[in-house]
Scaffold this motif. Sequence first.
Motif, PDB file in Angstrom:
ATOM      1  N   THR A  60      40.304  39.733  44.753  1.00 31.75           N
ATOM      2  CA  THR A  60      39.228  40.067  43.834  1.00 31.75           C
ATOM      3  C   THR A  60      38.937  38.918  42.889  1.00 31.75           C
ATOM      4  O   THR A  60      39.777  38.053  42.654  1.00 31.75           O
ATOM      5  CB  THR A  60      39.596  41.306  43.005  1.00 31.75           C
ATOM      6  N   GLU A  61      37.723  38.926  42.327  1.00 30.65           N
ATOM      7  CA  GLU A  61      37.369  37.913  41.345  1.00 30.65           C
ATOM      8  C   GLU A  61      38.257  38.023  40.114  1.00 30.65           C
ATOM      9  O   GLU A  61      38.518  37.023  39.444  1.00 30.65           O
ATOM     10  CB  GLU A  61      35.897  38.055  40.962  1.00 30.65           C
ATOM     11  N   TYR A  68      32.368  25.752  39.638  1.00 28.89           N
ATOM     12  CA  TYR A  68      32.699  26.570  40.803  1.00 28.89           C
ATOM     13  C   TYR A  68      32.535  28.044  40.447  1.00 28.89           C
ATOM     14  O   TYR A  68      33.070  28.500  39.432  1.00 28.89           O
ATOM     15  CB  TYR A  68      34.143  26.340  41.243  1.00 28.89           C
ATOM     16  N   THR A  69      31.819  28.779  41.264  1.00 31.09           N
ATOM     17  CA  THR A  69      31.763  30.222  41.072  1.00 31.09           C
ATOM     18  C   THR A  69      33.105  30.808  41.515  1.00 31.09           C
ATOM     19  O   THR A  69      33.883  30.162  42.238  1.00 31.09           O
ATOM     20  CB  THR A  69      30.645  30.865  41.901  1.00 31.09           C
ATOM     21  N   ARG A  70      33.366  32.034  41.098  1.00 31.56           N
ATOM     22  CA  ARG A  70      34.621  32.674  41.500  1.00 31.56           C
ATOM     23  C   ARG A  70      34.686  32.834  43.017  1.00 31.56           C
ATOM     24  O   ARG A  70      35.748  32.653  43.621  1.00 31.56           O
ATOM     25  CB  ARG A  70      34.753  34.029  40.800  1.00 31.56           C
ATOM     26  N   ASN A  71      33.571  33.161  43.636  1.00 31.25           N
ATOM     27  CA  ASN A  71      33.560  33.293  45.097  1.00 31.25           C
ATOM     28  C   ASN A  71      33.828  31.966  45.791  1.00 31.25           C
ATOM     29  O   ASN A  71      34.501  31.916  46.826  1.00 31.25           O
ATOM     30  CB  ASN A  71      32.224  33.873  45.571  1.00 31.25           C
ATOM     31  N   GLN A  72      33.304  30.875  45.237  1.00 33.06           N
ATOM     32  CA  GLN A  72      33.574  29.555  45.809  1.00 33.06           C
ATOM     33  C   GLN A  72      35.054  29.207  45.690  1.00 33.06           C
ATOM     34  O   GLN A  72      35.635  28.605  46.595  1.00 33.06           O
ATOM     35  CB  GLN A  72      32.718  28.495  45.109  1.00 33.06           C
ATOM     36  N   ILE A 119      37.564  31.386  45.559  1.00 41.12           N
ATOM     37  CA  ILE A 119      38.282  32.230  46.519  1.00 41.12           C
ATOM     38  C   ILE A 119      38.180  31.650  47.925  1.00 41.12           C
ATOM     39  O   ILE A 119      39.166  31.534  48.653  1.00 41.12           O
ATOM     40  CB  ILE A 119      37.724  33.664  46.499  1.00 41.12           C
ATOM     41  N   THR A 120      36.971  31.244  48.302  1.00 42.63           N
ATOM     42  CA  THR A 120      36.764  30.684  49.641  1.00 42.63           C
ATOM     43  C   THR A 120      37.545  29.396  49.841  1.00 42.63           C
ATOM     44  O   THR A 120      38.175  29.181  50.882  1.00 42.63           O
ATOM     45  CB  THR A 120      35.268  30.426  49.884  1.00 42.63           C
ATOM     46  N   ASP A 144      37.374  32.561  53.733  1.00 40.03           N
ATOM     47  CA  ASP A 144      36.330  33.583  53.614  1.00 40.03           C
ATOM     48  C   ASP A 144      36.842  35.002  53.824  1.00 40.03           C
ATOM     49  O   ASP A 144      36.306  35.952  53.271  1.00 40.03           O
ATOM     50  CB  ASP A 144      35.210  33.314  54.628  1.00 40.03           C
ATOM     51  N   GLY A 203      31.241  30.743  36.480  1.00 39.46           N
ATOM     52  CA  GLY A 203      32.605  30.476  36.939  1.00 39.46           C
ATOM     53  C   GLY A 203      33.327  29.504  36.042  1.00 39.46           C
ATOM     54  O   GLY A 203      33.282  29.625  34.818  1.00 39.46           O
TER      55      GLY A 203
END
Length: 233
Positions: free
Chosen positions: A197-198, A180-184, A186-187, A192, A226
């Motif tokens: 922050t990451e 999982y990326t950090r943005n994934q 967070i989402t 969204d 991630g």
Amino acid sequence: MREDPVVLVVEDEPDIRELMSYHLTKEGYVVLQAEHGREALQILKAEQPQLVLLDLMLPELSGIEVLKTIRYTWAMTDLPVIIVSARTDESDIIIGLELGADNYLSKPFSPKVLVANVRALLRRAAQRPQEAVPDEKIQVGKLRIDGERHEAYWDKALLNLTASEFSLLKLLASSPGRVYTRNQIITAMRGDDYPVTERSIDVQVASLRRKMQSGSSSIKTVWGIGYSFQEHP
């Protein structure tokens, strides 16, 4: 019975407290005010607000002690708490997030950003019952997650996790091996529109690893991408 969301502003500086209250009231929120930590806890018990804006440097009882009481003594893991503080050292931010704050805003702050944080957190809190899967159980090696009880165990030991740490561990363990990326993350955890922050994800992972102790190596860092969860050997 109140229909509008109730926000508790805990701030010892009258001008800042009134500024925050003004912008929140203008947006339709019911605002309660406390100028020190003990008063904040009294109001929390009596009024049960839906969200808390918390300064760290407070008389009588610090914001950190208030947050510890909320998260650990009273086990109010679902109450959204945003720290709003002039203390901007990374160590202060990390401590606040590790203790279970949902976000950390530095003074001086933008009133629009403050209101956006409040709106996003209250929206997430309102959606939680519809999104919850209470009977979900996950077993990956020595890790066992009980969604109904909101508990996680590592090799029979109960892990003392904040709500965010539990959600993070549940997300990673639900698909072992997936990165999982950090943005994934967070989402998936916040939505969204959640203003986080990451860096806060890295803090949550570090705290989660410490609490898992011998199981910490199950959470793998994939450099430049991630995190993933791997079954412990």
